[in-house]
Write a protein that holds these residues in place. Structure first.
Motif, PDB file in Angstrom:
ATOM      1  N   ARG B  92       0.815  -1.353   0.088  1.00 41.50           N
ATOM      2  CA  ARG B  92      -0.023   0.170   0.012  1.00 41.50           C
ATOM      3  C   ARG B  92       0.853   1.212   0.025  1.00 41.50           C
ATOM      4  N   VAL B  94       0.906   4.226   1.651  1.00 46.87           N
ATOM      5  CA  VAL B  94       0.528   5.641   1.579  1.00 46.87           C
ATOM      6  C   VAL B  94       1.594   6.643   2.155  1.00 46.87           C
ATOM      7  N   ALA B 136      -2.397  10.169   6.896  1.00 41.11           N
ATOM      8  CA  ALA B 136      -2.838   9.019   6.307  1.00 41.11           C
ATOM      9  C   ALA B 136      -1.987   7.696   6.984  1.00 41.11           C
ATOM     10  N   GLN B 144      -6.196   2.582   4.676  1.00 42.49           N
ATOM     11  CA  GLN B 144      -5.096   2.679   3.619  1.00 42.49           C
ATOM     12  C   GLN B 144      -5.067   2.259   2.240  1.00 42.49           C
TER      13      GLN B 144
END
Lengths: 313, 241
Positions: B92, B94, B136, B144
């Motif tokens: 992911r 972020v 985030a 996320q």
């Protein structure tokens, strides 16, 4: 968020007024010290842009500070450029050098990036130091303008204050702009930023060039301040000064380097009056900050409820 | 089910990290509007396959990767992205110190009239709008993941690569991700999704590839996959040999 912005504007305005009062209230000695602090704060803020936002630690940032000074000095001494115009030559030379060296340095990251920036700065220093016929070598360039153009310390301090505030305003806008977001993203994760369609190296180079330009602006102000230019301005000592200011002031904070510059130069000025080895005190303070408050003075201030202009803002 | 001309095509791709070979012959294609699932155990080359498409850190040594008929080899990652490929990487990632809204402002602003802008994103993922001022890094794994997908959509991709989008997510959250992927499928976005098992994305996969030790070892529809339990036993069971 407007209330937040208004709040922040008031703090900035208050700080500016306070700085102006300090410049004029305590005599020329303090005005000179205040001016040096502001110039070094600008220099440290330019380093902070690439360090705290771009995730790039430079060991050669003074190269652009030095070239800012020499761009100004050489324009007058060697090319007979009118001083008013020569003022622009400093930052421009620094910017061009940052473009040249930066395009080389951003090819690598982490310690390799740092070593390349160091190499570029050493080359710059060596040229300034060796090219006697052009740069004056280790004797530097002197007596080409009156220090501060003959302005009183207070008045020159005011000029520097205005330049500093305008620069901070521009940098503040920059970090909130799309380019600023890209810089912060690359600082966190270059691969992810590439996966969103940015060329991370291009973004890093943009940050590097902007930082170099502002370092050059600070160097030019410094050259006007003393009315001279020396190779040392591009030397490792100046780079380390700025690095220490950023760390003491607080990484990942917009205003941290300003706190750092204030504390560092106050320590340097006042402690050295009483203790011969003032670096010892700086060393202890630096150790205490890194171990005890890794987010620096700005981090401490934030804990006490004073806005630090952190990067999340 | 292969609708028309292949949009993405990997033909016999071998790839390496430095000298270490990671892929030894991956052949797969994704048609326009098609959702293709890439399954395999941990470490068999799913992420490497994704990277060989976006040209990130891995070097393709043999074979070719084409998108819309043009080779992607030799491009830089951001150039692949600009051709219309969205990439949601495995972990992911972020931008933790940026707020949700700032994360979404990172992709270069699209042209007027593009399908995916911030408003469209907030419609697809209402939670993101709710949490837009939050940092985030403090959001849950599922949030996320939504953010990571949303961010990739903002480059308005024709093809979306999702590397194990359900890894580490609670079943209920995984369902939300699936629901979002189904919306994207209806929008006609082609997708290549890697997973450790077909189970999670059964509902939206048109075709399935199984890879093992850097090679494509099965290709077919989900039904064909189910009708051959030997495939699962040989290539997907956790404990083997």
């Amino acid at each position: 968020m407007t209330a937040h912005h208004r709040h922040e504007s008031i703090i900035w305005l208050g700080a500016a007024v306070a700085a102006a009062v300090v410049l004029f209230a305590f005599g020329p000695g303090i005005a000179l010290l205040g001016t040096e602090i502001m110039i070094m704060a600008l220099f440290a803020c330019s380093l902070n842009l690439i360090m705290s936002y771009g995730g790039m630690v430079s060991f050669g940032h003074a190269a652009y500070f030095g070239l800012g000074a020499y761009g100004f000095a050489l324009a007058i001494v060697r090319f007979d450029v009118p001083p008013a115009l020569a003022l622009a030559c400093g930052p421009i030379l620094a910017l061009l050098a940052a473009l040249l060296f930066g395009s080389l340095c951003v090819r690598l990251s982490h310690i390799y990036f740092a070593m390349l920036t160091l190499a570029c700065a050493e080359i710059t220093y060596a040229i300034l130091f060796q090219a006697y016929d052009f740069t004056g070598g280790d004797t530097g360039l002197t007596r080409f303008v009156a220090p501060r153009f003959g302005l009183t310390p207070q008045l020159y301090g005011l000029v520097v204050l205005v330049v500093l505030l305008l620069s901070l305003l521009i940098l503040r806008r920059l970090v909130a702009s799309p380019l600023g977001l890209a810089i912060r993203s690359v600082g966190e994760d270059p691969y992810r930023t590439a996966a969103l369609g940015y060329n991370p190296r291009r973004v890093q180079l943009a940050a590097f060039v902007v930082a170099g330009g502002f370092a050059g602006l600070a160097g030019m102000l410094f050259s006007v301040f003393h009315g001279n230019a020396f190779p040392d301005y591009a030397g490792l000592a100046f780079t380390l000064d700025a690095l220490v200011m950023v760390v003491i002031g607080g990484l990942h904070s917009f205003v941290g380097p300003i706190y750092g510059a204030i504390i560092y130069l106050l320590m340097k000025t006042f402690i050295s009056r009483y203790v011969g080895e003032w670096e010892l005190v700086v060393g202890i303070v630096l150790m205490a900050v890194v171990l005890g408050a890794p987010r620096g003075l700005a981090g401490l201030a934030a804990r006490l409820g004073i806005p630090s202009g952190g990067r999340k803002s | 089910m292969n609708s028309g001309v292949a949009m993405l095509e990997l033909s016999n791709v071998s790839a390496a990290y430095g000298r270490g070979m990671a892929l030894h012959g991956i052949t797969l294609s994704v048609g326009r509007g098609e959702v293709v699932c890439l399954i395999g155990r941990n470490g068999v080359g799913k992420t490497s396959t994704m990277r060989s498409i976006v040209q990130e850190t891995i070097r393709v040594t043999e074979g070719d990767v084409t998108f819309d008929g043009q080779s992607l080899l030799g491009l830089l990652p951001h150039q692949v992205i600009r051709r219309g490929v969205g990439y949601v990487p495995e972990d992911r990632r972020v931008f933790a110190s940026l707020t949700v809204a700032e994360n979404l402002r990172v992709p270069p602003a699209g042209h007027v009239g593009v399908r995916w802008d911030i408003d469209a994103i907030y419609q697809l993922f209402p939670q993101l709008k709710e949490y837009r001022h939050r940092q985030a890094g403090v959001m849950s794994g599922g949030e996320q993941q939504m953010l990571s997908i949303a961010r990739s959509l903002l480059v308005n991709p024709q093809l979306l690569l999702l590397d194990e989008p359900h890894e580490g997510l609670a079943p209920k959250v995984a369902e939300e991700v699936i629901a979002a992927l189904l919306v994207l499928k209806r929008e006609g976005i082609s997708m290549l999704i890697s997973e450790q098992s077909l189970r999670t994305i059964r509902g939206c996969a048109d075709r399935v590839y199984v890879i093992d030790r850097g090679m494509t070892v099965f290709s077919g529809t989900p039904d064909q996959f189910d009708s051959d339990p030997e495939i699962t036993r040989r290539y997907l069971m956790a404990t083997q040999e």
